[in-house]
Design an enzyme around this catalytic site. Structure first.
Site, mmCIF file in Angstrom:
data_model
loop_
_atom_site.group_PDB
_atom_site.id
_atom_site.type_symbol
_atom_site.label_atom_id
_atom_site.label_comp_id
_atom_site.label_asym_id
_atom_site.label_seq_id
_atom_site.Cartn_x
_atom_site.Cartn_y
_atom_site.Cartn_z
ATOM 1 N N ASN A 174 -39.173 -14.633 2.468
ATOM 2 C CA ASN A 174 -39.701 -15.646 1.560
ATOM 3 C C ASN A 174 -40.425 -14.956 0.402
ATOM 4 O O ASN A 174 -41.128 -13.963 0.597
ATOM 5 C CB ASN A 174 -40.603 -16.653 2.286
ATOM 6 N N GLU B 175 -42.866 -16.022 -2.747
ATOM 7 C CA GLU B 175 -43.683 -17.127 -3.263
ATOM 8 C C GLU B 175 -44.107 -16.892 -4.705
ATOM 9 O O GLU B 175 -44.181 -15.759 -5.167
ATOM 10 C CB GLU B 175 -44.930 -17.296 -2.392
ATOM 11 N N CYS C 155 -37.017 -19.540 -0.198
ATOM 12 C CA CYS C 155 -37.126 -19.351 1.246
ATOM 13 C C CYS C 155 -36.259 -18.162 1.668
ATOM 14 O O CYS C 155 -35.251 -17.844 1.020
ATOM 15 C CB CYS C 155 -36.617 -20.577 1.989
ATOM 16 N N GLU D 33 -34.267 -17.998 4.187
ATOM 17 C CA GLU D 33 -32.922 -18.428 4.593
ATOM 18 C C GLU D 33 -31.995 -18.530 3.392
ATOM 19 O O GLU D 33 -30.867 -18.044 3.408
ATOM 20 C CB GLU D 33 -32.986 -19.807 5.288
HETATM 21 ZN ZN LIG Z 1 -36.284 -23.332 3.205
#
Ligand SMILES: [Zn+2]
Length: 131
Positions: A42, A44, A54, A56
């Site tokens: 992740n 940010e 994210c 994923e």
């Molecule tokens: Zn996500």
């Protein structure tokens, strides 16, 4: 590849998480049918989820860029200090359903047991465009 091995790769990736605001570090490892593994973290930004991404989605986009077509499973680990149950957010679930409809999601529960669910179990009654 065993689920334990994929979890270990996700834990390794998590160390590079750029969760400078929430401190909630996520790492994933995505296994494709061709046998390749794509990791993700992740990232940010000050406007959560506007500029960041994210773990994923990062891994899935990397795999798509590499012309991967079939996705077998994705291991996800996350937490601030210790690992806690971490499953994909709604945006990632929708992306998986669109690009990886047969994928299995491997994650840890709060007792560090490995759990396995299909994306269709995590996102039943999915949104579907009708043209
Ligand atoms: Zn996500």
């Amino acid at each position: 590849m065993k689920n334990e091995e994929l979890i270990a790769l996700a834990k390794n990736a998590r160390q590079n998480s750029k969760s400078i605001y929430s401190k909630f570090k996520v790492g994933v490892a995505l296994l494709t049918k061709s046998g390749n593994v794509y990791t993700g973290i992740n990232i940010e930004d000050p406007q959560f989820l506007i500029l960041g991404i994210c773990a994923e989605r990062l891994a899935i986009y990397k795999a798509i860029e590499s012309n991967e077509k079939e996705f077998l499973k994705i291991a996800i680990v996350g937490g601030v200090d210790k690992l806690v149950k971490t499953t994909p957010c709604g945006i990632c679930r929708q992306l998986m359903l669109m690009f990886c409809p047969n994928i299995e999601i491997i994650y840890l529960d709060n007792n560090q047991n490995i759990c396995v669910k299909t994306i269709k179990e995590l996102l039943p009654e999915e949104y579907e465009e009708k043209f």
